[in-house]
Enzyme design. Structure first.
Site, PDB file in Angstrom:
ATOM      1  CB  CYS A 226      -0.924   0.014   1.210  1.00 48.40           C
ATOM      2  SG  CYS A 226      -2.188  -1.268   1.159  1.00 48.40           S
TER       3      CYS A 226
ATOM      4  CG  HIS B  27       5.714   1.432   1.138  1.00 45.17           C
ATOM      5  ND1 HIS B  27       5.241   0.656   2.175  1.00 45.17           N
ATOM      6  CD2 HIS B  27       5.684   0.641   0.029  1.00 45.17           C
ATOM      7  CE1 HIS B  27       4.937  -0.543   1.716  1.00 45.17           C
ATOM      8  NE2 HIS B  27       5.194  -0.593   0.425  1.00 45.17           N
ATOM      9  CG  HIS B  28      -0.204   2.628   4.328  1.00 46.33           C
ATOM     10  ND1 HIS B  28      -0.176   3.104   5.621  1.00 46.33           N
ATOM     11  CD2 HIS B  28      -1.487   2.753   3.918  1.00 46.33           C
ATOM     12  CE1 HIS B  28      -1.394   3.483   5.977  1.00 46.33           C
ATOM     13  NE2 HIS B  28      -2.211   3.287   4.960  1.00 46.33           N
ATOM     14  CB  SER B  29       5.942   0.129   5.506  1.00 43.77           C
ATOM     15  OG  SER B  29       6.834   0.771   4.608  1.00 43.77           O
TER      16      SER B  29
END
Length: 511
Positions: A43, A159-161
């Site tokens: 994601c 980046h969703h991380s």
């Protein structure tokens, strides 16, 4: 689309910054960050910023040099180590070359017939390209492109991380300053929470009534939590939404190009409805969204009949083409991390102070009532009833605990598969964030609108709402193979808002 990147290189040695002294050793990824890095749930967060003047790339780069890249996550790269079965992922600090992250494409504006369509195409192209894991997982695109609602456009891609949507947008706001006072951080509204304590001077009757209310509330809290927990498990195992024209199939949509569009409406209109109906902004936004989706789906279901001719379209305009008993649910993201103010984030970047950070999110499965109603205010009442019911539950916290438990027991891949299955059995995602009250500037560039969204998960439709000053920006991320006309969906949202506002005003004048 011909592009040429401007050659401006600024290398920042983070070993000299205060923030780098704070974190000297590698940091393991959180469980949620590891899930967001799984191939089946890769994601990204995109935030589109419209500005009022031509962007000066060097000013923005210098601003990032003094702020964003001092944050540990934005100056660390993701490193994989260990065997394939038990892979270990860590954040490792590195030097940041800003030119590797800030992209300034050379746009031939004289060849562009529609700047808004060009921006949508550019954003769509971004969704097909993954970030390079050999460097920190973020990018900034500065577009010298004049659109219908901005002089130039900046696009942030994360980046969703790196963090949940709320923490990432709070960090973006912490990088900005008030236009009226460049030394002050933006002002974000806060919610006044009523005290749950016993009123002073209460009589014995009040005390007994208060005790009964607390007991009943506790019983309902337990029942609602159990109910939400069982629904979440059922959604993972077998409970699927109705196959409607807006429900995608994640198994057939891997690595597909997504389409991102936005529309800005009046926040004052939403507040007028909120105050008259004694609701929250979130209640109103959900209610209008229910009305919008009902209208859009009615047209999609009746599409075949309406192709016959204009007269038949007119004759069937008031007919209800919606199937009965549509199950259409949205996953609402809930921030479970203790609230972090943008002042704390600004201090983290400027002074290296500690601050809570990361993906601390839970999910609420929210049933949307899809129907054409004679009274448009019924959409608001339905939404408020469900929101109040979901608030009186620890269901979101249960999903967070459940995810961590599965991660420890079975690992990343199994957890990502479970999350994917839960999402794919629902229809859409929904989120709503509060923005600054006054005009803010992005390193000297006044902001006209803020349109964040997310993609990479298994939904064909994501609706995100972002308030800013007296505006509300609706951001839609759609799979164009499922929803080929996202602008019509925006039109329906605006029309539903107008209809509900008119009904509220008529009700007010009748009282």
């Amino acid at each position: 689309m011909e592009e040429k990147t401007m050659e401006i290189k600024i290398q920042v040695d983070i070993s000299d910054t205060t923030a780098s002294k704070q974190v000297e050793k590698d940091i393991p990824l959180s469980p949620a960050a590891r899930v967001f890095n799984a191939p089946k749930l890769n994601c990204y967060v995109i935030a589109v910023l419209g500005v009022k003047k031509k962007i000066e790339p060097y000013a923005v780069m210098e601003g990032f040099k003094q702020s964003l890249i001092r944050h540990p996550r934005f100056s660390s790269k993701l490193v994989n180590s260990g065997n394939k079965n038990r892979q270990k992922q860590r954040w490792v600090r590195t030097n940041v070359v800003i030119d590797d992250h800030v992209i300034v494409p050379e746009i031939q504006t004289h060849n562009i017939e529609n700047a808004d369509a060009f921006l949508e195409s550019y954003l769509s192209d971004l969704t097909t390209v993954s970030l390079d894991t050999s460097k920190p997982l973020w990018e900034l695109h500065l577009l010298d492109l004049k659109t219908s609602d901005a002089e130039n456009v900046a696009v942030l891609k994360f980046h969703h991380s790196l963090g949940d949507g709320m923490s990432l947008m709070s960090l973006v706001f912490a990088c900005m300053r008030k236009t009226s006072n460049p030394d002050e951080l933006p002002t974000l509204p806060y919610q006044n929470r009523p005290s749950s304590g016993l009123p002073a001077g209460s009589t014995c009757g009040y005390r007994f009534l208060w005790l009964v209310m607390i007991t009943w509330s506790a019983i309902m809290l337990v029942l609602n939590t159990v109910s939400d927990g069982l629904e979440f498990i059922a959604t993972i195992l077998f409970l699927k939404d109705t196959e409607t024209p807006i429900k995608g199939n994640y198994q057939l949509s891997k690595c597909k190009r997504m389409c991102l569009v936005h529309r800005t409406v009046s926040l004052d209109d939403i507040k007028l409805i909120k105050n008259t109906m004694k609701m929250t902004v979130n209640d109103v936004v959900l209610g209008v969204s229910q009305a919008c989706l009902s209208q859009y789906l009615e047209r999609r279901y009746g599409g075949k009949k309406k192709k016959v001719g204009e007269e038949e379209v007119e004759s069937k305009r008031n007919l209800n083409n919606l199937p009965k008993r549509i199950r259409l649910r949205s996953t609402l993201l809930v921030n479970l991390r203790p609230t972090t103010g943008i002042q704390d984030l600004a201090n983290m970047m400027a002074k290296g102070s500690k601050c809570k950070w990361g993906n601390w999110i839970g999910y609420i499965v929210f049933p949307l009532s899809i129907a054409l109603r004679d009274d448009p205010l019924e959409h608001l009442r339905k939404a408020k009833w469900i929101v109040d019911r979901k608030k009186n539950s620890f269901g979101a916290a249960l999903t967070f605990i459940f995810g961590n438990f599965i991660m420890k027991l079975f690992g990343v891949e199994v957890t990502a598969n479970i999350v994917n299955r839960a999402l794919s059995n629902t229809t859409m995602s929904f989120s709503n964030l509060i923005g600054p009250l006054e005009e803010i500037s992005f390193y000297g560039h006044p902001i006209t609108y803020i349109a964040p969204s997310v993609y990479g998960h298994s939904h064909a439709l994501t609706m995100h709402f972002q308030s800013y000053m007296n505006k509300m920006t609706i951001s839609l991320t759609v799979d164009p193979t499922v929803i080929s006309d996202p602008h019509c969906l925006c039109d329906d949202w605006e029309e539903s808002l107008r209809t509900i506002k008119t009904a509220v005003q008529e009700r007010g004048s009748a009282l």
